[in-house]
Write a protein that holds these residues in place. Structure first.
Motif, PDB file in Angstrom:
ATOM      1  N   THR A  12       0.827  -1.226   0.000  1.00  0.00           N
ATOM      2  CA  THR A  12       0.000   0.000   0.000  1.00  0.00           C
ATOM      3  C   THR A  12       0.854   1.265   0.000  1.00  0.00           C
ATOM      4  N   ARG A  13       2.165   1.125   0.078  1.00  0.00           N
ATOM      5  CA  ARG A  13       3.014   2.332  -0.003  1.00  0.00           C
ATOM      6  C   ARG A  13       2.908   2.946  -1.395  1.00  0.00           C
ATOM      7  N   ARG A  14       2.784   4.231  -1.443  1.00  0.00           N
ATOM      8  CA  ARG A  14       2.780   4.969  -2.709  1.00  0.00           C
ATOM      9  C   ARG A  14       3.586   6.235  -2.501  1.00  0.00           C
ATOM     10  N   VAL A  15       4.164   6.762  -3.565  1.00  0.00           N
ATOM     11  CA  VAL A  15       4.763   8.085  -3.423  1.00  0.00           C
ATOM     12  C   VAL A  15       3.641   9.112  -3.276  1.00  0.00           C
ATOM     13  N   ALA A  16       3.950  10.233  -2.622  1.00  0.00           N
ATOM     14  CA  ALA A  16       3.002  11.352  -2.543  1.00  0.00           C
ATOM     15  C   ALA A  16       3.583  12.496  -3.363  1.00  0.00           C
ATOM     16  N   ARG A  17       2.716  13.250  -4.039  1.00  0.00           N
ATOM     17  CA  ARG A  17       3.197  14.419  -4.778  1.00  0.00           C
ATOM     18  C   ARG A  17       2.450  15.690  -4.373  1.00  0.00           C
ATOM     19  N   GLN A  18       1.877  15.659  -3.181  1.00  0.00           N
ATOM     20  CA  GLN A  18       1.320  16.880  -2.595  1.00  0.00           C
ATOM     21  C   GLN A  18       1.268  16.668  -1.082  1.00  0.00           C
ATOM     22  N   SER A  95       3.669   4.606 -19.192  1.00  0.00           N
ATOM     23  CA  SER A  95       2.380   4.317 -18.570  1.00  0.00           C
ATOM     24  C   SER A  95       2.284   4.928 -17.166  1.00  0.00           C
ATOM     25  N   SER A  96       3.385   4.972 -16.410  1.00  0.00           N
ATOM     26  CA  SER A  96       3.306   5.615 -15.090  1.00  0.00           C
ATOM     27  C   SER A  96       3.172   7.124 -15.243  1.00  0.00           C
ATOM     28  N   GLY A  97       3.844   7.700 -16.264  1.00  0.00           N
ATOM     29  CA  GLY A  97       3.706   9.143 -16.520  1.00  0.00           C
ATOM     30  C   GLY A  97       2.270   9.492 -16.888  1.00  0.00           C
ATOM     31  N   PHE A 124       9.724  20.594  -3.578  1.00  0.00           N
ATOM     32  CA  PHE A 124       9.594  19.384  -2.760  1.00  0.00           C
ATOM     33  C   PHE A 124       8.127  18.975  -2.618  1.00  0.00           C
ATOM     34  N   PHE A 125       7.330  19.280  -3.649  1.00  0.00           N
ATOM     35  CA  PHE A 125       5.895  18.971  -3.621  1.00  0.00           C
ATOM     36  C   PHE A 125       5.245  19.531  -2.350  1.00  0.00           C
ATOM     37  N   ASP A 126       5.785  20.684  -1.918  1.00  0.00           N
ATOM     38  CA  ASP A 126       5.302  21.409  -0.723  1.00  0.00           C
ATOM     39  C   ASP A 126       5.573  20.666   0.583  1.00  0.00           C
ATOM     40  N   GLY A 166       6.489   9.785   1.462  1.00  0.00           N
ATOM     41  CA  GLY A 166       7.680  10.409   0.879  1.00  0.00           C
ATOM     42  C   GLY A 166       7.734  10.153  -0.605  1.00  0.00           C
ATOM     43  N   ILE A 167       8.618  10.878  -1.264  1.00  0.00           N
ATOM     44  CA  ILE A 167       8.846  10.633  -2.691  1.00  0.00           C
ATOM     45  C   ILE A 167      10.329  10.776  -3.014  1.00  0.00           C
ATOM     46  N   PRO A 168      10.936   9.681  -3.518  1.00  0.00           N
ATOM     47  CA  PRO A 168      12.319   9.812  -3.996  1.00  0.00           C
ATOM     48  C   PRO A 168      12.314  10.688  -5.247  1.00  0.00           C
ATOM     49  N   GLN A 169      13.333  11.525  -5.405  1.00  0.00           N
ATOM     50  CA  GLN A 169      13.362  12.443  -6.549  1.00  0.00           C
ATOM     51  C   GLN A 169      14.745  12.489  -7.201  1.00  0.00           C
ATOM     52  N   THR A 170      14.865  11.766  -8.296  1.00  0.00           N
ATOM     53  CA  THR A 170      16.083  11.875  -9.116  1.00  0.00           C
ATOM     54  C   THR A 170      16.229  13.303  -9.620  1.00  0.00           C
ATOM     55  N   LEU A 171      15.095  13.945  -9.855  1.00  0.00           N
ATOM     56  CA  LEU A 171      15.154  15.301 -10.419  1.00  0.00           C
ATOM     57  C   LEU A 171      16.010  16.234  -9.554  1.00  0.00           C
ATOM     58  N   LEU A 172      15.953  16.059  -8.238  1.00  0.00           N
ATOM     59  CA  LEU A 172      16.771  16.927  -7.371  1.00  0.00           C
ATOM     60  C   LEU A 172      18.256  16.686  -7.613  1.00  0.00           C
ATOM     61  N   MET A 192      22.859  11.195  -4.955  1.00  0.00           N
ATOM     62  CA  MET A 192      22.058  10.202  -5.693  1.00  0.00           C
ATOM     63  C   MET A 192      20.681  10.770  -6.011  1.00  0.00           C
ATOM     64  N   PHE A 193      19.929  11.095  -4.959  1.00  0.00           N
ATOM     65  CA  PHE A 193      18.598  11.681  -5.127  1.00  0.00           C
ATOM     66  C   PHE A 193      18.131  12.233  -3.788  1.00  0.00           C
ATOM     67  N   GLY A 194      17.004  12.918  -3.806  1.00  0.00           N
ATOM     68  CA  GLY A 194      16.421  13.414  -2.561  1.00  0.00           C
ATOM     69  C   GLY A 194      15.133  12.671  -2.280  1.00  0.00           C
ATOM     70  N   ALA A 210      -2.118   5.013  -8.698  1.00  0.00           N
ATOM     71  CA  ALA A 210      -1.669   3.627  -8.493  1.00  0.00           C
ATOM     72  C   ALA A 210      -1.113   3.151  -9.828  1.00  0.00           C
ATOM     73  N   VAL A 211       0.175   2.895  -9.869  1.00  0.00           N
ATOM     74  CA  VAL A 211       0.786   2.563 -11.162  1.00  0.00           C
ATOM     75  C   VAL A 211       0.950   1.066 -11.392  1.00  0.00           C
ATOM     76  N   GLY A 212       0.703   0.260 -10.377  1.00  0.00           N
ATOM     77  CA  GLY A 212       0.755  -1.195 -10.575  1.00  0.00           C
ATOM     78  C   GLY A 212       2.177  -1.696 -10.805  1.00  0.00           C
ATOM     79  N   ARG A 213       2.291  -2.974 -11.003  1.00  0.00           N
ATOM     80  CA  ARG A 213       3.601  -3.597 -11.216  1.00  0.00           C
ATOM     81  C   ARG A 213       3.477  -4.679 -12.273  1.00  0.00           C
ATOM     82  N   ALA A 214       4.585  -4.974 -12.922  1.00  0.00           N
ATOM     83  CA  ALA A 214       4.635  -6.036 -13.934  1.00  0.00           C
ATOM     84  C   ALA A 214       4.386  -7.376 -13.258  1.00  0.00           C
TER      85      ALA A 214
END
Ligand SMILES: Cc1cc2nc3c(=O)[nH]c(=O)nc-3n(C[C@H](O)[C@H](O)[C@H](O)COP(=O)(O)O)c2cc1C
Length: 224
Positions: A12-18, A95-97, A124-126, A166-172, A192-194, A210-214
């Motif tokens: 049930t873990r998901r990244v958050a973007r807000q 597909s995740s994008g 930092f998505f606030d 939390g959200i890992p961010q390569t972009l940082l 590496m990332f933030g 929810a992006v699912g998995r292979a």
């Protein structure tokens, strides 16, 4: 904790973007960091060097990142290029994008909307906190990078177990030099990332992706 509890936690873990602006209190922050500190690493070297940024310094850092972005001042320690994803990896990334932009109602051809969503990374998505995961040079970095990945996953699961996100961010990581300068970190430490983190905004559609998995057969080969 039962196996069912663990399965639920992981799945049930998901990244958050807000995020909400509510800061994480000091005792809770220390507990999260101590959980992550228990991550496994090659020869127990624990090569992660973590800078947690909050309060006024967080605001200064976000401003510096936005300024660097406006100047086009990209200084990644490790290359990142979406074009290097091909085949099934490109399909999964697309597909995740798509799921992410659909959730926040940004159309495929809405370039300003997509740019704003991308730039939200730099605020930092606030979130009130960001943990920046550095490492020293050890051989070609690959082994220590995997250790830092272990650390990140433990930290993300600890956040989730404690009602945070939390959200890992390569972009940082694309602004490594700017981050080192603002925080006074020596050049030898590579970013590496933030991970931006805090309390996810329960109302925001950005947090319902929810992006699912292979299926397992795409990733695992069993040899008996
Ligand atoms: C190392 C790493 C870097 C990531 N970088 C970014 C990023 O820069 N920006 C972003 O919005 N999401 C980023 N993500 C989040 C992924 O897109 C997300 O984990 C993936 O789509 C799976 O979603 P889930 O974690 O909610 O299951 C990153 C994830 C990882 C593990």
């Amino acid at each position: 904790m039962t196996a069912d509890d663990f399965q639920r936690l992981v799945r049930t873990r998901r990244v958050a973007r807000q995020f909400l602006p509510t800061p994480v209190n000091r005792a809770l922050l220390d507990a999260l960091l101590m959980d992550a500190q228990h991550s496994p690493s090659n020869c127990n070297t624990q090569p992660w060097v973590v800078h947690v940024v909050s309060g006024a310094t967080r605001d200064v850092l976000s401003k510096a990142l936005r300024a660097a972005d406006a100047r086009g001042d990209l200084t990644p320690d490790f290359e990142f290029d979406m074009q290097s994803y091909t085949g099934v990896h490109a399909q999964r990334a697309q597909s995740s994008g798509r799921a992410r932009y659909e959730a926040i109602n940004v159309a495929r051809d809405d370039r300003p909307g997509r740019l704003a969503a991308m730039q939200h990374n730099l605020s930092f998505f606030d979130a009130p906190h960001v943990a920046l995961l550095f490492m020293p040079r050890i051989h070609d970095y690959v082994r220590s990078a995997s250790d830092v990945g272990m650390y990140a996953q433990t930290f993300l699961l600890s956040l989730h177990a404690r009602g945070l996100a939390g959200i890992p961010q390569t972009l940082l990581g694309l602004y490594a030099q700017t981050i080192r300068e603002v925080l006074g970190i020596e050049e030898e430490m590579k970013l590496m990332f933030g991970i931006s983190f805090g309390y996810a905004d329960p109302q925001s559609p950005a947090n319902f992706v929810a992006v699912g998995r292979a299926p397992l057969c795409e990733s695992v080969t069993q040899h008996v």
